[in-house]
Motif scaffolding. Structure first.
Motif, PDB file in Angstrom:
ATOM      1  N   GLY A 292       1.503  10.328  -9.857  1.00  0.00           N
ATOM      2  CA  GLY A 292       1.159   9.902  -8.499  1.00  0.00           C
ATOM      3  C   GLY A 292      -0.038   8.979  -8.449  1.00  0.00           C
ATOM      4  O   GLY A 292      -0.828   9.013  -7.509  1.00  0.00           O
ATOM      5  N   VAL A 293      -0.191   8.142  -9.489  1.00  0.00           N
ATOM      6  CA  VAL A 293      -1.331   7.228  -9.568  1.00  0.00           C
ATOM      7  C   VAL A 293      -0.814   5.818  -9.825  1.00  0.00           C
ATOM      8  O   VAL A 293       0.157   5.618 -10.552  1.00  0.00           O
ATOM      9  N   GLY A 294      -1.475   4.821  -9.229  1.00  0.00           N
ATOM     10  CA  GLY A 294      -1.037   3.435  -9.356  1.00  0.00           C
ATOM     11  C   GLY A 294      -1.734   2.669 -10.463  1.00  0.00           C
ATOM     12  O   GLY A 294      -2.121   3.238 -11.497  1.00  0.00           O
ATOM     13  N   HIS A 295      -1.935   1.356 -10.233  1.00  0.00           N
ATOM     14  CA  HIS A 295      -2.422   0.436 -11.266  1.00  0.00           C
ATOM     15  C   HIS A 295      -3.914   0.576 -11.561  1.00  0.00           C
ATOM     16  O   HIS A 295      -4.373   0.133 -12.609  1.00  0.00           O
ATOM     17  N   CYS A 296      -4.676   1.145 -10.637  1.00  0.00           N
ATOM     18  CA  CYS A 296      -6.140   1.253 -10.809  1.00  0.00           C
ATOM     19  C   CYS A 296      -6.555   2.722 -10.733  1.00  0.00           C
ATOM     20  O   CYS A 296      -7.167   3.146  -9.744  1.00  0.00           O
ATOM     21  N   PRO A 297      -6.219   3.502 -11.763  1.00  0.00           N
ATOM     22  CA  PRO A 297      -6.401   4.958 -11.684  1.00  0.00           C
ATOM     23  C   PRO A 297      -7.820   5.388 -11.311  1.00  0.00           C
ATOM     24  O   PRO A 297      -8.002   6.321 -10.529  1.00  0.00           O
ATOM     25  N   HIS A 298      -8.823   4.692 -11.844  1.00  0.00           N
ATOM     26  CA  HIS A 298     -10.216   5.099 -11.622  1.00  0.00           C
ATOM     27  C   HIS A 298     -10.611   5.056 -10.157  1.00  0.00           C
ATOM     28  O   HIS A 298     -11.506   5.783  -9.731  1.00  0.00           O
ATOM     29  N   ASP A 299      -9.937   4.201  -9.379  1.00  0.00           N
ATOM     30  CA  ASP A 299     -10.275   4.064  -7.963  1.00  0.00           C
ATOM     31  C   ASP A 299      -9.234   4.749  -7.092  1.00  0.00           C
ATOM     32  O   ASP A 299      -9.523   5.213  -5.994  1.00  0.00           O
ATOM     33  N   ASP A 300      -8.004   4.821  -7.617  1.00  0.00           N
ATOM     34  CA  ASP A 300      -6.878   5.417  -6.917  1.00  0.00           C
ATOM     35  C   ASP A 300      -7.069   6.947  -6.835  1.00  0.00           C
ATOM     36  O   ASP A 300      -6.995   7.539  -5.759  1.00  0.00           O
ATOM     37  N   ARG A 301      -7.323   7.573  -7.995  1.00  0.00           N
ATOM     38  CA  ARG A 301      -7.534   9.028  -8.048  1.00  0.00           C
ATOM     39  C   ARG A 301      -8.695   9.335  -9.002  1.00  0.00           C
ATOM     40  O   ARG A 301      -8.492   9.853 -10.103  1.00  0.00           O
TER      41      ARG A 301
END
Length: 319
Positions: A292-301
């Motif tokens: 459930g995470v997109g292209h920018c994991p550090h900011d997404d989750r």
């Protein structure tokens, strides 16, 4: 939401706070490069410093949800790649992946002066891979790749028929981008708040993470002089070295975190498949798929990334 979420939210840095604490480093005696360094008295003296390297179109504030948490245990550096962020976008500069990798190595050499763990997102992680492959392993101690890109732009092919079909179109787009009025019109559209917000919403899985602050700091550098040239040079430039050729030569510890809802570099695409296959071939590589995470994991989750990243760092560089 859980306690973990509120704790990570509390550590989110304000963009102004980040900007005010940024310093400037002169690269090659001519280019002004923006960077940030953050640490707390608790950061362990034997732990390696971390260098955060953003992806396409982003800048240091893209790490606003990570710096505070990571700086509790580590000295954290973050850098703006030349052509992005707040400072120089030199006229006539040809952007290449190798140039960014050299920028990273020179920064480690001149500013950090310690073997460092590189943490990159998207094209930033590819720049980190190139830097690690070129370093005599003395400057780079470890690599953390968040949805690594296959190249500086779409022309980087691992081997995907979907992209090969698009090849004539990609070259045509390059040709169009080199026509200044057309490039300018495309760029003006991409910069519009609503269009940029929609692009971000399409690459983030956790839509709440796409807030006004994100849209604004992604837009801002695009209004500066030289931003259009940088955009054209990067989108139309050479894709750079391929991670497939580089990874086997890297023997330092590597953690690969991959958001499974990334439309840019999907897990079932050539780059995603390649990185998924690595742990079975290379004992120094560990892969964790983030659901459930997109292209920018550090900011997404961010909380999920910290939950995977912090134990790996502590274990790998056992202190």
């Amino acid at each position: 939401s859980s306690g973990g979420d509120s704790a990570s939210a509390a550590l989110e840095l304000e963009v102004n706070e980040i900007r005010e604490s940024c310093k400037m480093w002169k690269w090659k005696g001519q280019y002004s490069i923006n960077y940030l360094v953050s640490s707390t008295p608790n950061s362990h003296p034997n732990s390696p410093p971390l260098l955060l390297v953003h992806g396409f179109g982003a800048s240091i504030p893209h790490w606003r949800r990570n710096i505070g948490t990571l700086a509790k245990s580590y000295t954290v550096y973050a850098i703006d790649l030349l052509g992005f962020g707040a400072l120089d976008k030199p006229a006539g500069y040809s952007y290449t992946m190798e140039g960014w990798a050299q920028l990273i190595l020179d920064f480690l050499d001149e500013v950090v002066k310690k073997p460092t763990v590189l943490i990159g997102n998207s094209v930033g992680s590819l720049a980190c891979v190139i830097a690690a492959s070129e370093s005599s392993q003395t400057l780079v101690r470890g690599l953390v790749l968040l949805n690594c890109a296959g190249g500086m732009n779409n022309k980087a092919i691992v081997d995907d028929w979907r992209i090969k079909l698009l090849f004539p179109l990609l070259w045509f787009i390059d040709f169009l981008l080199k026509q200044r009025p057309i490039a300018s019109a495309i760029f003006e559209r991409v910069k519009q708040r609503e269009i940029l917000r929609n692009i971000l919403l399409s690459i983030y899985a956790n839509k709440e993470s796409v807030d006004e602050t994100l849209v604004e700091f992604m837009r801002e550098p695009a209004n500066e002089e030289g931003a259009l040239d940088a955009f054209v040079s990067i989108v139309a430039g050479p894709p750079g070295p391929n991670p497939v050729q580089l990874m086997p030569s890297i023997s330092i510890p590597v953690l690969v975190l991959w958001g499974d809802e990334d439309p840019f570099t999907p897990l079932d695409g050539p780059v995603g498949k390649y990185f998924s296959s690595l742990p079975s071939k290379l004992s120094n590589v560990k892969l964790i798929v983030l659901d459930g995470v997109g292209h920018c994991p550090h900011d997404d989750r961010p909380e999920l990334v910290h939950e995977k990243l912090l134990p790996w760092l502590a274990e790998t560089f056992n202190f």
